[in-house]
Design an enzyme around this catalytic site. Sequence first.
Site, PDB file in Angstrom:
ATOM      1  CG  ASN A  94      -6.991  -0.752   1.535  1.00 30.84           C
ATOM      2  OD1 ASN A  94      -6.287  -0.358   0.613  1.00 30.84           O
ATOM      3  ND2 ASN A  94      -6.504  -1.128   2.700  1.00 30.84           N
ATOM      4  CB  CYS A  98      -0.943  -0.013   1.187  1.00 32.96           C
ATOM      5  SG  CYS A  98      -1.991  -1.472   1.199  1.00 32.96           S
ATOM      6  CG  HIS A 114      -3.320   3.108   2.890  1.00 33.61           C
ATOM      7  ND1 HIS A 114      -3.627   2.837   1.573  1.00 33.61           N
ATOM      8  CD2 HIS A 114      -3.483   1.937   3.559  1.00 33.61           C
ATOM      9  CE1 HIS A 114      -3.957   1.567   1.455  1.00 33.61           C
ATOM     10  NE2 HIS A 114      -3.885   1.007   2.653  1.00 33.61           N
TER      11      HIS A 114
HETATM   12  N1  COA Z   1     -19.187  -7.807   9.984  1.00 31.08           N
HETATM   13  C1  COA Z   1     -19.618  -8.061  11.230  1.00 31.08           C
HETATM   14  N2  COA Z   1     -18.802  -8.371  12.240  1.00 31.08           N
HETATM   15  C2  COA Z   1     -17.484  -8.409  11.985  1.00 31.08           C
HETATM   16  C3  COA Z   1     -16.954  -8.153  10.714  1.00 31.08           C
HETATM   17  C4  COA Z   1     -17.869  -7.832   9.691  1.00 31.08           C
HETATM   18  N3  COA Z   1     -17.471  -7.560   8.427  1.00 31.08           N
HETATM   19  N4  COA Z   1     -15.604  -8.253  10.771  1.00 31.08           N
HETATM   20  C5  COA Z   1     -15.304  -8.596  12.034  1.00 31.08           C
HETATM   21  N5  COA Z   1     -16.439  -8.695  12.768  1.00 31.08           N
HETATM   22  C6  COA Z   1     -16.564  -9.013  14.171  1.00 31.08           C
HETATM   23  C7  COA Z   1     -15.445  -9.852  14.710  1.00 31.08           C
HETATM   24  O1  COA Z   1     -15.650 -11.214  14.444  1.00 31.08           O
HETATM   25  C8  COA Z   1     -15.539  -9.536  16.197  1.00 31.08           C
HETATM   26  O2  COA Z   1     -16.568 -10.302  16.743  1.00 31.08           O
HETATM   27  P1  COA Z   1     -16.414 -10.885  18.244  1.00 31.08           P
HETATM   28  O3  COA Z   1     -16.309  -9.685  19.139  1.00 31.08           O
HETATM   29  O4  COA Z   1     -17.675 -11.664  18.420  1.00 31.08           O
HETATM   30  O5  COA Z   1     -15.184 -11.731  18.235  1.00 31.08           O
HETATM   31  C9  COA Z   1     -15.975  -8.062  16.207  1.00 31.08           C
HETATM   32  O6  COA Z   1     -16.536  -7.815  14.927  1.00 31.08           O
HETATM   33  C10 COA Z   1     -14.865  -7.100  16.502  1.00 31.08           C
HETATM   34  O7  COA Z   1     -13.769  -7.462  15.683  1.00 31.08           O
HETATM   35  P2  COA Z   1     -12.469  -6.567  15.652  1.00 31.08           P
HETATM   36  O8  COA Z   1     -11.468  -7.199  14.732  1.00 31.08           O
HETATM   37  O9  COA Z   1     -12.041  -6.264  17.040  1.00 31.08           O
HETATM   38  O10 COA Z   1     -13.055  -5.215  15.008  1.00 31.08           O
HETATM   39  P3  COA Z   1     -12.332  -3.860  14.756  1.00 31.08           P
HETATM   40  O11 COA Z   1     -13.150  -2.770  15.308  1.00 31.08           O
HETATM   41  O12 COA Z   1     -10.868  -3.914  15.097  1.00 31.08           O
HETATM   42  O13 COA Z   1     -12.428  -3.718  13.178  1.00 31.08           O
HETATM   43  C11 COA Z   1     -11.103  -3.979  11.180  1.00 31.08           C
HETATM   44  C12 COA Z   1     -11.798  -4.694  12.332  1.00 31.08           C
HETATM   45  C13 COA Z   1     -10.429  -5.022  10.316  1.00 31.08           C
HETATM   46  C14 COA Z   1     -12.142  -3.247  10.375  1.00 31.08           C
HETATM   47  C15 COA Z   1     -10.073  -2.970  11.759  1.00 31.08           C
HETATM   48  O14 COA Z   1      -9.277  -3.591  12.711  1.00 31.08           O
HETATM   49  C16 COA Z   1      -9.195  -2.404  10.686  1.00 31.08           C
HETATM   50  O15 COA Z   1      -9.630  -1.684   9.816  1.00 31.08           O
HETATM   51  N6  COA Z   1      -7.893  -2.678  10.781  1.00 31.08           N
HETATM   52  C17 COA Z   1      -6.943  -2.178   9.783  1.00 31.08           C
HETATM   53  C18 COA Z   1      -6.997  -3.075   8.596  1.00 31.08           C
HETATM   54  C19 COA Z   1      -6.187  -2.508   7.477  1.00 31.08           C
HETATM   55  O16 COA Z   1      -5.942  -1.352   7.417  1.00 31.08           O
HETATM   56  N7  COA Z   1      -5.761  -3.382   6.569  1.00 31.08           N
HETATM   57  C20 COA Z   1      -5.064  -3.013   5.387  1.00 31.08           C
HETATM   58  C21 COA Z   1      -3.850  -2.248   5.664  1.00 31.08           C
HETATM   59  S1  COA Z   1      -3.062  -1.895   4.158  1.00 31.08           S
END
Ligand code: COA
Length: 339
Positions: A275, A110, A245
Site C-alpha cells: 500500500n 489514501c 486503492h
Molecule cells: N502474519 C501472521 N498473522 C497475522 C498477521 C501477520 N502479518 N497479521 C495479523 N495476523 C493474525 C492476527 O493476529 C489474528 O490472529 P488470531 O486469530 O490468533 O487473533 C489473525 O491473523 C487474523 O487477524 P485478522 O485481523 O482477522 O486478519 P484479516 O484477515 O482481517 O487480515 C488485514 C488483516 C489487516 C490484512 C485486513 O484486515 C486488511 O487488509 N484490512 C484493511 C487494511 C487497510 O486497507 N488499511 C489501509 C487502508 S488505507
Amino acid sequence: MGLRILGTGSALPARRVTNEELSGFLDTSDEWISQRTGIRARRVCTTETLDDLATQASRRALESAGVDASELGAVICTTTSPDHVMPAEASVVQGSIGASCPSFDLAAACAGFVFALDVADGIFARGRARRVLVVSAERCTRYLDWTDRATCVLFGDGAAAAVLGAEGEGLLSLRLSTQPDTGALDLPGIPGSSPFDKTVRGPQLFSMRGREIFKFGVTSIEREVRALAADAGMEVADIDHFVFHQANGRILDSAATRLGIDASRVVRTLAETGNLSSACIPHALDHLVRSGGLTAGQTVAIVGFGAGLSVGSCLIRWEEGAAGTGPALPHAAAKAPLT
Ligand code: COA
C-alpha cells in the site's frame, strides 16, 4: 469537466523487501501475507528521500506529457508522510524540477490523488492555469510500528505523478466524501516540546482497525463505481478499466465480485509495492498507461479510500493526445530504481 491527463510517471526506491525478509524479525510468514493481502514484496527507502522520489516521478510525468516545468501553473503534492512539514513537499519538488508557480501539499490520506484532481479542476475552471502537476508521494515506512505484524507488512514507499491539462472533457464525474472517524486509521502529529502541553499522547506511530477498514473499502468501491456509472449514464459493465486503492488484493476481489466484473479488469499493482497510500492510484494508473493498456476513448473508474474516513472517486475518459495514446515509454524505465 475540462481536464485531461497529459502524462504520468512514477518512482520507487531501490530496496525490495520480501515477505520472507519480514518473517526474519516478525511472527509472520510469506504464506500469511500473500494469502491475506496479495502482497509479496514492497520497496523501502534506505538512501533515497521522499523529495528524490517525488521529483523523479514528476520529471517522468512531465517527460511523458511533453510539458516543460515552466508551463506549470500549480504543483500539488498529496502526502501524509512528507520529508518536511515545512516547506511543503510540493515546494521542494517545484524547486527541483525548475517550476515557478504556486505549490502546496494536500492531505486526504489514501484518497488524496482524487481530491487533488478536484482542486486542479477548480483551478482550470477559474482560468488560473492550463497545466497542473499532481504528485502523490508517500514514505509510509517511516511511521510504521515495525513490531506490529498486523500493519507494517502492508505498506511501502513510492511516488507517482500526473500532468493535467485544462483542455478536453476527460473528467466525466468526480465524487468526494469524508465520514468522520479519527480512530480507524490514525497517525499522531509531531509531539513537540512545549512546556505548556498537558495532553496525553501515545507514540507517533500508525495504527488502524484493519477489519473495519476492509469492509469500508469494499463497500465504498461498490457504492462509488455504481454512482459514477449512473452519473455518466453508463452501465458498470461498460467501463473499460478499474483503478482502485491498492490496500489488499482481497478488497479488490470482493469489490469486483460485488460489481459483477471480472477481477482481471481491476488494475493490480500491490503485489510488488504494498500500500503506497495516496501514491497507489497514480502509480496504478501509470502502470496501466505504460503497459499500453489504455487507448483513446476508453473509460477508467478510480476509487481511493482511507483515513478520514475519506473517499475520492472519479470516472475518466482517456482522450486522444493524452499519455499512452502516443509512443509508449518503456514500462521498465518508469520503475527503474533511483540509485
Ligand atoms: N502474519 C501472521 N498473522 C497475522 C498477521 C501477520 N502479518 N497479521 C495479523 N495476523 C493474525 C492476527 O493476529 C489474528 O490472529 P488470531 O486469530 O490468533 O487473533 C489473525 O491473523 C487474523 O487477524 P485478522 O485481523 O482477522 O486478519 P484479516 O484477515 O482481517 O487480515 C488485514 C488483516 C489487516 C490484512 C485486513 O484486515 C486488511 O487488509 N484490512 C484493511 C487494511 C487497510 O486497507 N488499511 C489501509 C487502508 S488505507
